[in-house]
Design a protein around this motif. Structure first.
Motif, PDB file in Angstrom:
ATOM      1  N   LEU A   5      53.727   5.505  21.274  1.00 45.33           N
ATOM      2  CA  LEU A   5      53.475   7.326  21.046  1.00 45.33           C
ATOM      3  C   LEU A   5      52.106   6.435  20.126  1.00 45.33           C
ATOM      4  O   LEU A   5      50.293   7.145  19.862  1.00 45.33           O
ATOM      5  CB  LEU A   5      53.575   8.184  20.198  1.00 45.33           C
ATOM      6  N   ASN A   6      52.888   5.244  19.516  1.00 43.83           N
ATOM      7  CA  ASN A   6      52.121   4.741  18.171  1.00 43.83           C
ATOM      8  C   ASN A   6      50.540   4.274  18.566  1.00 43.83           C
ATOM      9  O   ASN A   6      48.905   4.157  18.844  1.00 43.83           O
ATOM     10  CB  ASN A   6      52.452   3.586  17.560  1.00 43.83           C
ATOM     11  N   TYR A   7      50.873   3.328  19.956  1.00 45.58           N
ATOM     12  CA  TYR A   7      49.267   2.677  20.867  1.00 45.58           C
ATOM     13  C   TYR A   7      48.386   4.524  21.389  1.00 45.58           C
ATOM     14  O   TYR A   7      47.563   3.674  21.398  1.00 45.58           O
ATOM     15  CB  TYR A   7      50.286   2.490  21.996  1.00 45.58           C
ATOM     16  N   LYS A 103      50.692  -6.761  25.618  1.00 45.08           N
ATOM     17  CA  LYS A 103      48.962  -7.168  25.343  1.00 45.08           C
ATOM     18  C   LYS A 103      49.031  -5.762  24.522  1.00 45.08           C
ATOM     19  O   LYS A 103      48.577  -5.415  23.528  1.00 45.08           O
ATOM     20  CB  LYS A 103      47.960  -7.263  26.334  1.00 45.08           C
ATOM     21  N   GLN A 104      49.717  -4.318  25.374  1.00 44.36           N
ATOM     22  CA  GLN A 104      49.389  -3.132  24.522  1.00 44.36           C
ATOM     23  C   GLN A 104      50.492  -3.385  23.370  1.00 44.36           C
ATOM     24  O   GLN A 104      50.249  -2.870  21.946  1.00 44.36           O
ATOM     25  CB  GLN A 104      49.823  -2.092  25.508  1.00 44.36           C
ATOM     26  N   ARG A 105      51.325  -4.143  23.372  1.00 43.10           N
ATOM     27  CA  ARG A 105      52.342  -4.235  22.621  1.00 43.10           C
ATOM     28  C   ARG A 105      51.588  -4.808  21.067  1.00 43.10           C
ATOM     29  O   ARG A 105      52.304  -4.382  20.270  1.00 43.10           O
ATOM     30  CB  ARG A 105      53.772  -4.435  22.858  1.00 43.10           C
ATOM     31  N   LEU A 106      51.079  -5.477  21.459  1.00 40.14           N
ATOM     32  CA  LEU A 106      50.241  -6.769  20.265  1.00 40.14           C
ATOM     33  C   LEU A 106      49.626  -5.535  19.708  1.00 40.14           C
ATOM     34  O   LEU A 106      49.016  -5.720  18.390  1.00 40.14           O
ATOM     35  CB  LEU A 106      49.689  -7.493  20.952  1.00 40.14           C
ATOM     36  N   ILE A 109      50.766  -3.127  17.495  1.00 36.45           N
ATOM     37  CA  ILE A 109      51.648  -3.749  15.953  1.00 36.45           C
ATOM     38  C   ILE A 109      51.075  -4.363  14.754  1.00 36.45           C
ATOM     39  O   ILE A 109      50.659  -4.156  13.522  1.00 36.45           O
ATOM     40  CB  ILE A 109      52.216  -5.144  16.064  1.00 36.45           C
ATOM     41  N   LYS A 110      49.142  -4.918  15.604  1.00 31.39           N
ATOM     42  CA  LYS A 110      47.711  -5.230  15.131  1.00 31.39           C
ATOM     43  C   LYS A 110      47.474  -4.067  14.321  1.00 31.39           C
ATOM     44  O   LYS A 110      47.088  -3.833  12.865  1.00 31.39           O
ATOM     45  CB  LYS A 110      46.790  -5.735  16.069  1.00 31.39           C
ATOM     46  N   TRP A 111      47.454  -2.946  14.652  1.00 32.72           N
ATOM     47  CA  TRP A 111      46.873  -1.520  14.439  1.00 32.72           C
ATOM     48  C   TRP A 111      47.752  -0.954  13.411  1.00 32.72           C
ATOM     49  O   TRP A 111      47.695  -0.472  12.411  1.00 32.72           O
ATOM     50  CB  TRP A 111      46.756  -0.386  15.605  1.00 32.72           C
ATOM     51  N   GLN A 112      49.027  -0.843  13.263  1.00 33.28           N
ATOM     52  CA  GLN A 112      50.200  -1.313  11.950  1.00 33.28           C
ATOM     53  C   GLN A 112      50.116  -1.445  11.372  1.00 33.28           C
ATOM     54  O   GLN A 112      50.022  -0.998  10.199  1.00 33.28           O
ATOM     55  CB  GLN A 112      51.630  -1.084  12.292  1.00 33.28           C
ATOM     56  N   GLU A 113      49.905  -3.804  11.588  1.00 34.31           N
ATOM     57  CA  GLU A 113      49.682  -3.757  10.164  1.00 34.31           C
ATOM     58  C   GLU A 113      48.180  -3.236   9.108  1.00 34.31           C
ATOM     59  O   GLU A 113      48.059  -3.256   8.097  1.00 34.31           O
ATOM     60  CB  GLU A 113      49.168  -5.219  10.527  1.00 34.31           C
ATOM     61  N   ASP A 114      46.986  -3.359  10.217  1.00 34.90           N
ATOM     62  CA  ASP A 114      46.171  -2.962   9.984  1.00 34.90           C
ATOM     63  C   ASP A 114      46.196  -1.720   8.913  1.00 34.90           C
ATOM     64  O   ASP A 114      45.326  -1.279   7.405  1.00 34.90           O
ATOM     65  CB  ASP A 114      44.672  -2.154  10.929  1.00 34.90           C
ATOM     66  N   LYS A 115      46.866  -0.403   9.198  1.00 32.67           N
ATOM     67  CA  LYS A 115      47.002   0.698   8.516  1.00 32.67           C
ATOM     68  C   LYS A 115      47.625   0.956   7.467  1.00 32.67           C
ATOM     69  O   LYS A 115      47.332   0.858   6.228  1.00 32.67           O
ATOM     70  CB  LYS A 115      47.542   1.798   9.751  1.00 32.67           C
ATOM     71  N   GLU A 116      48.359  -0.918   7.490  1.00 30.44           N
ATOM     72  CA  GLU A 116      49.543  -1.033   5.713  1.00 30.44           C
ATOM     73  C   GLU A 116      48.386  -1.492   5.205  1.00 30.44           C
ATOM     74  O   GLU A 116      48.379  -1.113   4.065  1.00 30.44           O
ATOM     75  CB  GLU A 116      50.593  -1.488   6.344  1.00 30.44           C
ATOM     76  N   LEU A 117      48.149  -2.627   5.693  1.00 33.41           N
ATOM     77  CA  LEU A 117      46.732  -3.070   4.485  1.00 33.41           C
ATOM     78  C   LEU A 117      45.745  -1.891   3.913  1.00 33.41           C
ATOM     79  O   LEU A 117      45.279  -1.433   2.893  1.00 33.41           O
ATOM     80  CB  LEU A 117      45.987  -3.910   5.695  1.00 33.41           C
ATOM     81  N   GLU A 118      45.323  -0.815   4.816  1.00 38.12           N
ATOM     82  CA  GLU A 118      44.461   0.581   4.137  1.00 38.12           C
ATOM     83  C   GLU A 118      44.911   0.647   3.015  1.00 38.12           C
ATOM     84  O   GLU A 118      44.136   0.839   2.425  1.00 38.12           O
ATOM     85  CB  GLU A 118      43.977   0.863   5.569  1.00 38.12           C
ATOM     86  N   LYS A 119      46.131   1.668   3.426  1.00 35.91           N
ATOM     87  CA  LYS A 119      46.770   1.645   2.138  1.00 35.91           C
ATOM     88  C   LYS A 119      46.719   0.777   0.816  1.00 35.91           C
ATOM     89  O   LYS A 119      46.921   1.134   0.344  1.00 35.91           O
ATOM     90  CB  LYS A 119      48.493   2.212   3.069  1.00 35.91           C
ATOM     91  N   LYS A 120      47.116   0.095   0.898  1.00 32.83           N
ATOM     92  CA  LYS A 120      47.463  -1.120   0.006  1.00 32.83           C
ATOM     93  C   LYS A 120      46.183  -0.703  -0.638  1.00 32.83           C
ATOM     94  O   LYS A 120      45.756  -1.394  -1.799  1.00 32.83           O
ATOM     95  CB  LYS A 120      48.407  -1.892   0.241  1.00 32.83           C
TER      96      LYS A 120
END
Length: 218
Positions: A5-7, A103-106, A109-120
């Motif tokens: 669902l995240n993807y 590839k999709q799983r990676l 993960i990259k999308w989730q990391e980007d969202k966390e960095l944006e939040k910080k």
């Protein structure tokens, strides 16, 4: 929320922008700066309070308070829930809901990391803006505690602030423009690092010159 669902959500947000959602709807918005504004479709009003930020793919009505992203807006405009909106939009971008490959799983993960960095980033951006606001108020209060200009001129911390006051005010205005999304993200990053240097300098100065200045007012 599972990875699949995240993807799907990340792909919808990457391939269906909020302007497309607007163009497919009966909404009538006009450009103002970087945003679009118009009458809110979700409550009755005569003065436009509905704003869309195409850079961040978000909308907000300052009248009724409703807000969200392109998925939320699509759902509301089509009178469906978010789950149905995701289902319809996922088919539009060619996703079938099958199991994710490596590839999709990676990508997820990259999308989730980007969202966390944006939040910080947003959190620190806000913290620096309010630090500079509080610094300005503190310096005004500090100066007001003195009886004469001679006392003020003997305060090294105040003199240091006044010499840089114009720069601080300009930086505050630019940070505020970023908070209102009136400048693009690259500019926000530039002002973020400029403010970071200023804040770090003043944190050290405030440690060196603590707020014990009453003795100089005699």
């Amino acid at each position: 929320m599972n990875l699949s669902l995240n993807y799907i959500i990340s792909q919808i947000k990457a391939k269906v922008d909020i302007v497309t959602v607007i163009e497919e709807s009966p909404l009538h918005l006009r450009k103002r700066g970087r945003n679009f504004i118009g009458l809110c479709p979700f409550h009755s009003e005569k003065t436009p309070s509905f704003s869309v930020n195409p850079q961040k793919n978000i909308f907000k009505c300052f009248g009724c308070g409703v807000s969200g992203d392109q998925i939320n807006l699509y759902a509301r405009l089509n009178h469906i829930n978010n789950g149905q909106a995701i289902s319809q939009l996922s088919k539009r971008v060619g996703l079938t809901g099958k199991k994710l490959n490596k590839k999709q799983r990676l990508e997820v993960i990259k999308w989730q990391e980007d969202k966390e960095l944006e939040k910080k980033f947003t959190q620190k951006y806000n913290e620096m803006f309010y630090f500079l606001c509080e610094l300005r108020d503190y310096m005004k209060e500090r100066a007001g505690a003195y009886k004469t200009i001679n006392h003020i001129e003997k305060d090294s911390l105040l003199m240091c602030y006044y010499h840089a006051k114009a720069i601080h005010e300009d930086l505050l205005n630019r940070l505020l423009a970023g908070l209102h999304d009136e400048i693009d993200f690259e500019q926000q990053i530039a002002y973020f690092y400029a403010a970071k240097g200023v804040v770090e300098r003043w944190e050290k100065l405030l440690e060196k010159y603590p707020p014990n200045y009453s003795e100089s007012t005699e």
